[in-house]
Design a protein around this motif. Sequence first.
Motif, short mmCIF file in Angstrom:
data_model
loop_
_atom_site.label_atom_id
_atom_site.label_comp_id
_atom_site.label_asym_id
_atom_site.label_seq_id
_atom_site.Cartn_x
_atom_site.Cartn_y
_atom_site.Cartn_z
N ASN A 112 -4.68 7.31 -0.43
CA ASN A 112 -5.21 5.94 -0.39
C ASN A 112 -5.38 5.50 -1.84
N LEU B 128 0.87 1.02 7.03
CA LEU B 128 2.31 0.95 7.29
C LEU B 128 2.62 0.31 8.65
N GLY B 129 1.90 0.84 9.69
CA GLY B 129 2.24 0.45 11.06
C GLY B 129 1.77 -0.92 11.48
N ILE B 130 0.79 -1.49 10.77
CA ILE B 130 0.34 -2.84 11.14
C ILE B 130 0.67 -3.83 10.01
N PRO C 96 -0.78 0.06 0.25
CA PRO C 96 -1.54 0.74 -0.81
C PRO C 96 -1.61 2.24 -0.55
N LEU C 97 -0.42 2.88 -0.53
CA LEU C 97 -0.29 4.29 -0.20
C LEU C 97 0.61 4.95 -1.23
N ALA D 29 -5.21 -3.08 3.28
CA ALA D 29 -5.24 -2.58 4.67
C ALA D 29 -6.66 -2.33 5.16
N GLY E 32 -0.19 12.19 1.32
CA GLY E 32 -0.37 10.75 1.24
C GLY E 32 -1.72 10.46 0.60
N PHE F 25 -5.47 5.36 8.11
CA PHE F 25 -5.15 4.40 7.04
C PHE F 25 -3.64 4.17 7.00
N ALA F 26 -2.86 5.25 7.15
CA ALA F 26 -1.39 5.12 7.12
C ALA F 26 -0.90 4.32 8.34
N MET F 27 -1.50 4.57 9.50
CA MET F 27 -1.10 3.82 10.70
C MET F 27 -1.39 2.32 10.50
N LEU G 73 -7.23 9.22 6.34
CA LEU G 73 -5.95 8.94 5.68
C LEU G 73 -4.86 8.66 6.72
N GLU G 74 -4.86 9.46 7.78
CA GLU G 74 -3.83 9.27 8.83
C GLU G 74 -4.00 7.92 9.51
#
Lengths: 259, 259, 55, 55
Positions: B163, B79-81, B152-153, B37, B161, B74-76, B71-72
């Motif tokens: 990385n 996961l989101g992309i 990768p979470l 990511a 959460g 990174f999660a978007m 981190l937030e």
Amino acid sequence: MIVVKVGGSAGIDREAVAADVAALSAQGERVVLVHGASAETDRLSELLGHPSRTVVSPSGQQSRRTDRRTLEIFAMAALGIETFSYVELLRRHGANGVGVFGALSGPRKHVRAREGERVVVLRDDYTGKVERVDARALAALLESGAVPVLPPLAVSDDGEGLNVDGDRAAASIAAALAADTLVILTNVPGLLRAVEDTGSLLRQVSVEEAETFAQGRMKKKAMAAREALAGGVRRVQISSAQLDRPVRRALEGAGTLVG
Amino acid sequence: MIVVKVGGSAGIDREAVAADVAALSAQGERVVLVHGASAETDRLSELLGHPSRTVVSPSGQQSRRTDRRTLEIFAMAALGIETFSYVELLRRHGANGVGVFGALSGPRKHVRAREGERVVVLRDDYTGKVERVDARALAALLESGAVPVLPPLAVSDDGEGLNVDGDRAAASIAAALAADTLVILTNVPGLLRAVEDTGSLLRQVSVEEAETFAQGRMKKKAMAAREALAGGVRRVQISSAQLDRPVRRALEGAGTLVG
Amino acid sequence: MASSCPECGANVGVGNKPMAGEIVQCPDCGTELEVKNLQPLELAVAPAEEEDWGE
Amino acid sequence: MASSCPECGANVGVGNKPMAGEIVQCPDCGTELEVKNLQPLELAVAPAEEEDWGE
């Protein structure tokens, strides 16, 4: 088995909901958590310079204009913020929350919108309806002790992500998994006889009454209740997410029992 | 059973990888897809005004500074992309891709970084290592015909959460699921004797040779190869994601065989 | 500034402008210590070095 | 501007500035039609009205 739908509007206390779901899971109850994403989507859309837009259907219903860029932002907010947070919070409270995307499938919808005096079909609108639920995958996850967490996102057979209504998605999941109860948690006490009077809570209504009294977004919840009950779910409870232990309070009768 | 890890750097053709994984799945092969990511995280961090920062470990290794806001984001992105896109693309090519978050657990790491002449422990760094894989949940999904797609979470036991390195996460998953093969797809042909000479491809190396020749990020892949082989995985192939049918080319021997 | 080593009690100097999280070594027992707190200065045994990071 | 109804062949007027995706009704057979194309003007039977939307 219980399906819990929690709204995505601002002011929802995610940790209270997660802690309650974790407690139920610890008692051996199988729970699936479905959540919304509207507030986070609006905020992220603003930050990314693609502000949310509303469209009005010919019948006057307002909804989010979901062009491709909005869908991508919706996915970042729904999966990357909401699903991500609920999995963190469930784990913090001892439950094995597992975020799942791809278990919900359905067609893209031909959405109509008013443009001034005219009505147009929105061709690039990524809104859909859940028609199939991958019950095998969800049951397998439940079997392995997980608490599946699902965003209001489906996938079309052409491989396009779709913005779907969380309440009706939860109803489809509850029916597909033959759940006993669908709990819909929202930011109002339940179905109100008079929308502006939070004291006018209706404790029990038939589906017809629910659809009569429901206004605005509550209409979707009444529709979801109808679909869940028609799909064999024994009980639908619409209650407030603001209560302490909101899920268990709903199971104990808080809010409105539909059916 | 095959675990495929595909990098998150720019220039990776997601559709080529997804189409190839879908073809393998259609032939009855069980496949788990783990992705990176980094490029999307960098881009989103810029857009959201929290640009990526790099820290250098005492041994000189560069890595992403992952404070809570990073981190937030990174999660978007993860996961989101990325997860979102791979599930769309797998469905487009006929496979039942299911994005999964929460199957990887592990401790938050006490990361050290150089600050000028000094070395400091970064207390608010959300970086971790995968120590547990929810093999039951993943096996159940595979059993139901799904192609699990994992970012990768990971999640720490305190519900944070994390990385994590995608290559080593893929190695842990491959070992936990007793996979036959771990395929690592990246933006170089494979392990190169001389980094700047893409013609100096090493077709087969021992783990020790891999760790000797590996430079920069390839070091992680060599480490992942060691861990996968030690965990019982029979074969690790590091190959290019740019080839046509990149996964099957790797299975046919393209790139570097480690072990 | 200085404080005592939590392992062996020796006096550990940390220079005049220590940083939170900074690693210092006890001159007596050699244990790696971390500056846990600045006011008052507090030292704790540093967590073990980790060889790897995330994406 | 006008075009023929794909259902009954009748002539369907769409005003002078039709919009892509606009819904018009065939004056003869009453079918709901959608402006599929502007140059040249092309009409197709409109997809059925859907009662619901997303989040």
